[in-house]
Design a protein around this motif. Structure first.
Motif, PDB file in Angstrom:
ATOM      1  N   LYS A 191       0.808  -1.215   0.000  1.00  0.00           N
ATOM      2  CA  LYS A 191       0.000   0.000   0.000  1.00  0.00           C
ATOM      3  C   LYS A 191       0.843   1.267   0.000  1.00  0.00           C
ATOM      4  O   LYS A 191       0.406   2.315  -0.467  1.00  0.00           O
ATOM      5  CB  LYS A 191      -0.941   0.022   1.212  1.00  0.00           C
ATOM      6  CG  LYS A 191      -2.128  -0.911   1.091  1.00  0.00           C
ATOM      7  CD  LYS A 191      -3.050  -0.766   2.290  1.00  0.00           C
ATOM      8  CE  LYS A 191      -4.249  -1.699   2.178  1.00  0.00           C
ATOM      9  NZ  LYS A 191      -5.168  -1.555   3.335  1.00  0.00           N
ATOM     10  N   ASP A 192       2.069   1.181   0.554  1.00  0.00           N
ATOM     11  CA  ASP A 192       2.917   2.371   0.609  1.00  0.00           C
ATOM     12  C   ASP A 192       3.718   2.573  -0.673  1.00  0.00           C
ATOM     13  O   ASP A 192       4.527   3.502  -0.767  1.00  0.00           O
ATOM     14  CB  ASP A 192       3.854   2.295   1.818  1.00  0.00           C
ATOM     15  CG  ASP A 192       4.862   1.155   1.721  1.00  0.00           C
ATOM     16  OD1 ASP A 192       4.828   0.398   0.727  1.00  0.00           O
ATOM     17  OD2 ASP A 192       5.685   1.007   2.646  1.00  0.00           O
ATOM     18  N   GLY A 193       3.498   1.708  -1.676  1.00  0.00           N
ATOM     19  CA  GLY A 193       4.182   1.862  -2.954  1.00  0.00           C
ATOM     20  C   GLY A 193       5.462   1.077  -3.102  1.00  0.00           C
ATOM     21  O   GLY A 193       6.055   1.059  -4.189  1.00  0.00           O
ATOM     22  N   SER A 194       5.918   0.422  -2.037  1.00  0.00           N
ATOM     23  CA  SER A 194       7.142  -0.363  -2.144  1.00  0.00           C
ATOM     24  C   SER A 194       6.868  -1.685  -2.859  1.00  0.00           C
ATOM     25  O   SER A 194       5.744  -2.183  -2.875  1.00  0.00           O
ATOM     26  CB  SER A 194       7.726  -0.629  -0.749  1.00  0.00           C
ATOM     27  OG  SER A 194       6.766  -1.242   0.098  1.00  0.00           O
ATOM     28  N   LEU A 195       7.916  -2.233  -3.462  1.00  0.00           N
ATOM     29  CA  LEU A 195       7.779  -3.484  -4.196  1.00  0.00           C
ATOM     30  C   LEU A 195       7.407  -4.627  -3.265  1.00  0.00           C
ATOM     31  O   LEU A 195       7.986  -4.791  -2.189  1.00  0.00           O
ATOM     32  CB  LEU A 195       9.087  -3.826  -4.902  1.00  0.00           C
ATOM     33  CG  LEU A 195       9.486  -2.972  -6.111  1.00  0.00           C
ATOM     34  CD1 LEU A 195      10.852  -3.415  -6.618  1.00  0.00           C
ATOM     35  CD2 LEU A 195       8.450  -3.075  -7.219  1.00  0.00           C
ATOM     36  N   LYS A 196       6.455  -5.454  -3.696  1.00  0.00           N
ATOM     37  CA  LYS A 196       6.062  -6.641  -2.938  1.00  0.00           C
ATOM     38  C   LYS A 196       6.530  -7.914  -3.639  1.00  0.00           C
ATOM     39  O   LYS A 196       7.180  -8.764  -3.032  1.00  0.00           O
ATOM     40  CB  LYS A 196       4.552  -6.672  -2.744  1.00  0.00           C
ATOM     41  CG  LYS A 196       4.061  -7.804  -1.853  1.00  0.00           C
ATOM     42  CD  LYS A 196       2.567  -7.698  -1.601  1.00  0.00           C
ATOM     43  CE  LYS A 196       2.102  -8.763  -0.617  1.00  0.00           C
ATOM     44  NZ  LYS A 196       0.648  -8.663  -0.334  1.00  0.00           N
ATOM     45  N   LYS A 197       6.185  -8.055  -4.932  1.00  0.00           N
ATOM     46  CA  LYS A 197       6.618  -9.220  -5.685  1.00  0.00           C
ATOM     47  C   LYS A 197       6.860  -8.854  -7.144  1.00  0.00           C
ATOM     48  O   LYS A 197       6.141  -8.030  -7.711  1.00  0.00           O
ATOM     49  CB  LYS A 197       5.568 -10.345  -5.614  1.00  0.00           C
ATOM     50  CG  LYS A 197       5.471 -11.002  -4.250  1.00  0.00           C
ATOM     51  CD  LYS A 197       4.517 -12.191  -4.255  1.00  0.00           C
ATOM     52  CE  LYS A 197       4.521 -12.872  -2.904  1.00  0.00           C
ATOM     53  NZ  LYS A 197       3.630 -14.068  -2.876  1.00  0.00           N
ATOM     54  N   LEU A 198       7.864  -9.492  -7.725  1.00  0.00           N
ATOM     55  CA  LEU A 198       8.164  -9.354  -9.146  1.00  0.00           C
ATOM     56  C   LEU A 198       8.083 -10.722  -9.808  1.00  0.00           C
ATOM     57  O   LEU A 198       8.639 -11.696  -9.288  1.00  0.00           O
ATOM     58  CB  LEU A 198       9.571  -8.774  -9.343  1.00  0.00           C
ATOM     59  CG  LEU A 198       9.810  -7.325  -8.905  1.00  0.00           C
ATOM     60  CD1 LEU A 198      11.281  -6.971  -9.051  1.00  0.00           C
ATOM     61  CD2 LEU A 198       8.940  -6.368  -9.705  1.00  0.00           C
ATOM     62  N   PHE A 199       7.382 -10.781 -10.945  1.00  0.00           N
ATOM     63  CA  PHE A 199       7.257 -12.007 -11.716  1.00  0.00           C
ATOM     64  C   PHE A 199       7.976 -11.810 -13.051  1.00  0.00           C
ATOM     65  O   PHE A 199       7.476 -11.077 -13.916  1.00  0.00           O
ATOM     66  CB  PHE A 199       5.790 -12.337 -11.962  1.00  0.00           C
ATOM     67  CG  PHE A 199       4.997 -12.623 -10.716  1.00  0.00           C
ATOM     68  CD1 PHE A 199       4.787 -13.929 -10.295  1.00  0.00           C
ATOM     69  CD2 PHE A 199       4.481 -11.576  -9.961  1.00  0.00           C
ATOM     70  CE1 PHE A 199       4.055 -14.186  -9.140  1.00  0.00           C
ATOM     71  CE2 PHE A 199       3.749 -11.824  -8.802  1.00  0.00           C
ATOM     72  CZ  PHE A 199       3.533 -13.139  -8.391  1.00  0.00           C
ATOM     73  N   PRO A 200       9.139 -12.438 -13.232  1.00  0.00           N
ATOM     74  CA  PRO A 200       9.860 -12.278 -14.499  1.00  0.00           C
ATOM     75  C   PRO A 200       9.040 -12.690 -15.716  1.00  0.00           C
ATOM     76  O   PRO A 200       9.162 -12.086 -16.779  1.00  0.00           O
ATOM     77  CB  PRO A 200      11.086 -13.177 -14.314  1.00  0.00           C
ATOM     78  CG  PRO A 200      11.312 -13.184 -12.835  1.00  0.00           C
ATOM     79  CD  PRO A 200       9.936 -13.178 -12.235  1.00  0.00           C
ATOM     80  N   LEU A 201       8.192 -13.730 -15.580  1.00  0.00           N
ATOM     81  CA  LEU A 201       7.295 -14.149 -16.652  1.00  0.00           C
ATOM     82  C   LEU A 201       5.875 -14.163 -16.129  1.00  0.00           C
ATOM     83  O   LEU A 201       5.641 -14.465 -14.957  1.00  0.00           O
ATOM     84  CB  LEU A 201       7.654 -15.541 -17.164  1.00  0.00           C
ATOM     85  CG  LEU A 201       8.911 -15.677 -18.028  1.00  0.00           C
ATOM     86  CD1 LEU A 201       9.135 -17.148 -18.376  1.00  0.00           C
ATOM     87  CD2 LEU A 201       8.809 -14.855 -19.295  1.00  0.00           C
ATOM     88  N   ALA A 202       4.922 -13.868 -16.985  1.00  0.00           N
ATOM     89  CA  ALA A 202       3.515 -13.836 -16.557  1.00  0.00           C
ATOM     90  C   ALA A 202       2.649 -14.523 -17.588  1.00  0.00           C
ATOM     91  O   ALA A 202       1.705 -13.966 -18.112  1.00  0.00           O
ATOM     92  CB  ALA A 202       3.048 -12.396 -16.337  1.00  0.00           C
ATOM     93  N   GLY A 203       3.003 -15.751 -17.916  1.00  0.00           N
ATOM     94  CA  GLY A 203       2.297 -16.472 -18.961  1.00  0.00           C
ATOM     95  C   GLY A 203       1.039 -17.160 -18.477  1.00  0.00           C
ATOM     96  O   GLY A 203       0.763 -17.251 -17.281  1.00  0.00           O
TER      97      GLY A 203
END
Length: 328
Positions: A113-125
């Motif tokens: 909610k504060d704008g910080s990164l939570k999760k990154l998905f290199p692929l989203a297939g």
């Protein structure tokens, strides 16, 4: 008269009501469908249908607005929190994100909610009969993360962070294995790894039955059917000092003695396979160490005081199959 009424009705059906622009703190969204609202002014989710730019603390993001012809991607929704902050952003193409572990390219990103990164998905297939896990895996690239205990390199489904930017977890592609250094030793890990905010290993999935030292003796830790959805949750867990606080096992059993209920043996169980009634599979034994006590299978009736009871760890061989999962 009937024809006039019909033409009038058709004219009304052809009329289109222009979409109202969606004002966000990141920019204006003009092309979209399937809008859901948190309130009269705050959007909850929508499908973006035209190029848009969202100006964030992590750079300019272009949310997904069309599906690739090759069928690799599903058209995913853009999500917001009730306070207007971005929650989930599927990206039209992979974009770079700067983290304290280096630059990570991702096709899908989740925020706190504060704008910080939570999760990154290199692929989203999107997996289907025409696009399989093998196809997606072939596109995945090795990612190296410089951990406090040493770098790990693997194809990763997801990288999770704490609000502070510290690494929270990694979810590995099926078939990927990394050598992981912990305070309890170096192990081969698969599926998922979780970390404390201070950098210590919190949990991971052993790649094979792995002997570990516990307050009741050496036990072979292994889960034959790990969750695998998120690296946040794994079967072999440690405290910040590297002591085992919980594990599952398919190849060890424990004989407990010294309680009013007498001697009792705790072993992995067996059950029918979901794929075949004629095949039995092993159900791991769960062991937890809590406040000077050991507990089996989350049962309050199966808890023992470590100081007043004795324990004997023995090998266990179940007349069952250990499921083997692969992409082949």
């Amino acid at each position: 008269m009937r024809k006039q009424i019909q033409r009038s009705s058709q004219n009304r059906e052809r009329k289109t009501i222009p979409m109202k622009d969606i004002q966000t703190e990141y920019g204006v969204l003009t092309d979209y469908v399937n809008l859901e609202m948190h309130s009269a002014t705050q959007p909850a989710s929508l499908l973006v249908t035209g190029p848009s730019r969202l100006e964030t603390a992590h750079g300019t993001l272009i949310p997904q607005y069309e599906v690739e012809d090759m069928g690799r991607k599903d058209h995913k929704y853009l999500h917001f929190y009730p306070n207007g902050a971005l929650k989930r952003v599927p990206l039209q193409t992979e974009q770079d994100f700067e983290t304290r572990y280096g630059t990570i390219s991702a096709e899908h990103v989740l925020f706190y909610k504060d704008g910080s990164l939570k999760k990154l998905f290199p692929l989203a297939g999107k997996l289907s009969g025409y696009w399989t896990e093998n196809n997606e895996y072939a596109l995945a690239k090795d990612l190296t993360l410089p951990l406090p205990t040493g770098p790990i390199t693997a194809k990763m489904i997801c990288v999770g962070f704490y609000k502070t930017g510290s690494l929270r977890s990694v979810t590995l592609w099926p078939g990927e294995t990394v050598s992981l250094k912990t305070a309890a030793g170096t192990f081969d890990a698969r599926t998922g790894i979780a970390f404390y905010e201070t950098g210590e290993v919190k949990s991971f999935e052993p790649q094979k039955p792995t002997p570990v030292e516990t307050p009741i003796g050496t036990i072979e830790a292994y889960d034959n059917d790990p969750e695998g959805i998120s690296g946040d949750i794994n079967s072999l867990c440690f405290d910040v000092k590297g002591n085992v606080i919980s594990l599952t096992t398919t190849s060890s059993q424990v004989v407990a003695a010294g309680s009013p209920q007498g001697e009792k043996t705790y072993s992995p169980a067996v059950k029918e396979s979901l794929c075949s009634e004629s095949v039995m599979v092993t159900v791991p034994l769960l062991i937890e160490f809590i406040n000077g006590r050991v507990r089996f299978n989350k049962s309050a009736l199966d808890e023992y005081d470590l100081t007043t009871c004795s324990f004997r760890v023995e090998p266990h061989k179940a007349d069952a199959v250990i499921p083997c999962f692969s992409r082949s």
